[in-house]
Design an enzyme around this catalytic site. Structure first.
Site, PDB file in Angstrom:
ATOM      1  N   THR A 240       0.798  -1.340  -0.040  1.00  0.00           N
ATOM      2  CA  THR A 240       0.183   0.095   0.158  1.00  0.00           C
ATOM      3  C   THR A 240       0.787   1.268  -0.106  1.00  0.00           C
ATOM      4  OG1 THR A 240      -2.050   0.920   1.146  1.00  0.00           O
ATOM      5  CG2 THR A 240      -0.297   0.193   2.479  1.00  0.00           C
ATOM      6  N   GLN A 262      -0.867   4.350   6.899  1.00  0.00           N
ATOM      7  CA  GLN A 262      -0.384   3.842   6.032  1.00  0.00           C
ATOM      8  C   GLN A 262       0.784   2.805   6.126  1.00  0.00           C
ATOM      9  OE1 GLN A 262      -3.646   4.087   4.488  1.00  0.00           O
ATOM     10  NE2 GLN A 262      -2.558   3.067   3.062  1.00  0.00           N
ATOM     11  N   HIS A 265       0.351  -0.693   7.917  1.00  0.00           N
ATOM     12  CA  HIS A 265       0.095  -1.807   7.202  1.00  0.00           C
ATOM     13  C   HIS A 265       1.072  -2.739   7.011  1.00  0.00           C
ATOM     14  CE1 HIS A 265      -3.877  -1.166   5.631  1.00  0.00           C
ATOM     15  NE2 HIS A 265      -3.700  -0.075   5.467  1.00  0.00           N
ATOM     16  N   GLU A 332      -1.361   4.776  -5.176  1.00  0.00           N
ATOM     17  CA  GLU A 332      -2.768   4.282  -4.759  1.00  0.00           C
ATOM     18  C   GLU A 332      -3.718   5.304  -3.965  1.00  0.00           C
ATOM     19  OE1 GLU A 332      -4.160   0.626  -2.230  1.00  0.00           O
ATOM     20  OE2 GLU A 332      -2.112   1.450  -1.734  1.00  0.00           O
ATOM     21  N   HIS A 333      -3.316   6.259  -3.038  1.00  0.00           N
ATOM     22  CA  HIS A 333      -4.039   6.939  -2.399  1.00  0.00           C
ATOM     23  C   HIS A 333      -3.155   8.396  -2.275  1.00  0.00           C
ATOM     24  CE1 HIS A 333      -4.397   3.440   0.168  1.00  0.00           C
ATOM     25  NE2 HIS A 333      -5.644   3.653  -0.226  1.00  0.00           N
ATOM     26  N   ASP A 366     -10.855   3.855   3.496  1.00  0.00           N
ATOM     27  CA  ASP A 366     -10.545   2.817   3.732  1.00  0.00           C
ATOM     28  C   ASP A 366     -11.978   1.888   4.168  1.00  0.00           C
ATOM     29  OD1 ASP A 366      -7.878   2.498   2.985  1.00  0.00           O
ATOM     30  OD2 ASP A 366      -7.202   2.956   5.143  1.00  0.00           O
ATOM     31  N   GLU A 420      -7.558  -6.627 -47.541  1.00  0.00           N
ATOM     32  CA  GLU A 420      -6.778  -7.276 -46.704  1.00  0.00           C
ATOM     33  C   GLU A 420      -6.601  -8.730 -47.042  1.00  0.00           C
ATOM     34  OE1 GLU A 420      -8.591  -6.948 -42.732  1.00  0.00           O
ATOM     35  OE2 GLU A 420      -8.110  -4.930 -42.732  1.00  0.00           O
ATOM     36  N   HIS A 425     -14.009 -13.270 -46.506  1.00  0.00           N
ATOM     37  CA  HIS A 425     -14.799 -12.420 -45.696  1.00  0.00           C
ATOM     38  C   HIS A 425     -15.748 -11.404 -46.584  1.00  0.00           C
ATOM     39  CE1 HIS A 425     -11.917 -12.872 -42.419  1.00  0.00           C
ATOM     40  NE2 HIS A 425     -12.410 -12.114 -41.725  1.00  0.00           N
TER      41      HIS A 425
END
Length: 440
Positions: A240, A262, A265, A332-333, A366, A420, A425
């Site tokens: 984190t 943080q 963690h 992330e944050h 959170d 192509e 096709h």
């Protein structure tokens, strides 16, 4: 306690060069991949027997069965602290409110008279959720994974969490209680790479899933990489991280407390302050010491995290330079603690989630903001989003043309097919008109 990176004075470099100057944890998923490969294949071949063996080896418990009995979920909810239950229910209610608004309705475009393309949104059929059970217990992660899946309309939701020796081989009771509150009755006592393998391959007791989501350690991340292509995943979640963009209006007490929040963690958690105020930088560095001393998890998590190469105070010349730094970092944050924080937040391009002003700390996100906390890490916010209802939906185009609508564009289809060198096709269109394409 925390290092400094001074980027003042010279012009900031561009792109990768700037990113390489910024702090980041070492998280080598590729190296872990080779270690999880035999575990994943063992689960493939031996199923529940392999899961029981790994529970004994890695978690120190001997399981009779991997699936958690329904009675254990009921008992866990009945025994849950009423205050914790109320908090979980509030978190579920707010997350449901936000994620319900993310649902997508089918949309039809009338391309030409008689020709439409509809995009319909279909949920994946079965999802395996992972709830970590290592240093901490995370019932909030159960909520953040389950609510968007449920709001997307996923029909089958199962959850795995590591067995806990102190709880008789069951996952943590708060995890089980959260599952009960969410109506998830299919729960497995399995952790790490083996849990991901269980969902990817299926076992005697667990049907295979189409998708696996949820944060975990490096072994979970490596297993997700191993199975990418076989199953859908949310992200290879790394450690984190928080970045705070602040100026001299920020309160150093708030900033320091958010960095610490943080850091608790994991020893690899990243805490980064980007500021153009040396006075604030000094005040935050000073404030960290008493706040760290007054909390838990100091020696095993917080100090290693703050002292690690992944954490730093980054000094810049001004707010414009600070924005360039946080965009290069792709946190992330990301907290914005500046004057006119909302306007500054509007200028941010890369972040998993943005927290505006002094009253929107990451801790709110959170648990109870209503937003999702399963977010991209390791700079992946530069190209990826956090978990949402859309993560569990697949957009399917439904093409519906009449004969006249096809006839109107047939010559273009045939022309492009021949350009192509794919004549079959074009032939598939010609066959519908007696091999003579209408010339419009």
């Amino acid at each position: 306690m925390i290092s400094r990176i001074d980027l003042r004075g010279d012009a900031l470099p561009e792109g990768r060069t700037l990113r390489d100057l910024l702090p980041r944890a070492e998280f080598d998923v590729e190296a872990a991949l080779e270690k999880v490969r035999p575990i994943c294949e063992d689960v493939h071949h031996r199923g529940d027997a392999a899961l029981i063996e790994y529970a004994e080896r890695f978690d120190g418990v001997r399981l009779d069965q991997v699936r958690v009995p329904a009675a254990a979920l009921t008992e866990a909810l009945a025994a849950l602290d009423p205050l914790v239950r109320a908090a979980l229910e509030e978190s579920i209610a707010r997350a449901t409110l936000v994620h319900a608004e993310q649902r997508r309705a089918p949309h039809t475009v009338r391309v030409v008279p008689g020709g439409t393309v509809t995009e319909k949104w279909v949920p994946v059929e079965r999802v395996g959720l992972y709830a970590p059970g290592g240093r901490s217990v995370y019932p909030s992660s159960v909520i953040m994974n389950a609510v968007p899946a449920q709001q997307a309309g996923v029909a089958s939701v199962a959850l795995a969490s590591p067995p806990q020796k102190e709880f008789g081989g069951l996952p943590h009771p708060t995890i089980l209680a959260a599952c009960a509150l969410l109506g998830i009755d299919e729960v497995y006592a399995a952790g790490g790479a083996q849990a991901v393998a269980m969902f990817a391959y299926g076992t005697e007791t667990c049907a295979p899933a189409n998708m696996v989501t949820g944060p975990g350690n490096i072994w979970v991340a490596a297993a997700k990489r191993y199975f990418t292509g076989r199953i859908g995943i949310d992200t290879e979640a790394g450690p984190t991280e928080i970045a705070v963009l602040a100026d001299d209006t920020a309160d150093p007490v708030h900033v320091a407390s958010d960095l610490i929040s943080q850091a608790e963690h994991d020893p690899l958690a990243a805490a980064v302050l980007v500021t153009d105020s040396e006075e604030l930088a000094n005040a935050v560095a000073k404030e960290l010491e008493p706040q760290v001393a007054a909390t838990k998890h100091v020696e095993d998590r917080i100090l290693p995290a703050l002292n690690g190469r992944q954490s730093a105070i980054v000094l810049v010349d001004g707010l414009d330079e600070g924005l360039r730094v946080v965009d290069a970092y792709g946190a992330e944050h990301l907290e914005i603690q500046t004057a006119d924080a909302a306007a500054v937040a509007e200028r941010v391009k890369n972040a998993g989630a943005i927290f505006v002003g002094p009253w929107s700390p990451v801790s709110l996100g959170d648990y109870c903001a209503g937003s999702n906390h399963v977010l991209p890490t390791g700079g992946c916010a530069c190209h990826s989003s956090g978990l949402s209802v859309q993560s569990f939906l697949r957009g399917i185009h439904v093409v519906d043309y009449t004969r006249d609508a096809l006839a109107d564009v047939a010559h273009h289809v045939v022309t492009l097919a021949e350009a192509e060198d794919l004549p079959a096709h074009g032939a598939a269109v010609k066959a519908r008109f007696g091999w003579k394409v209408p010339n419009r």
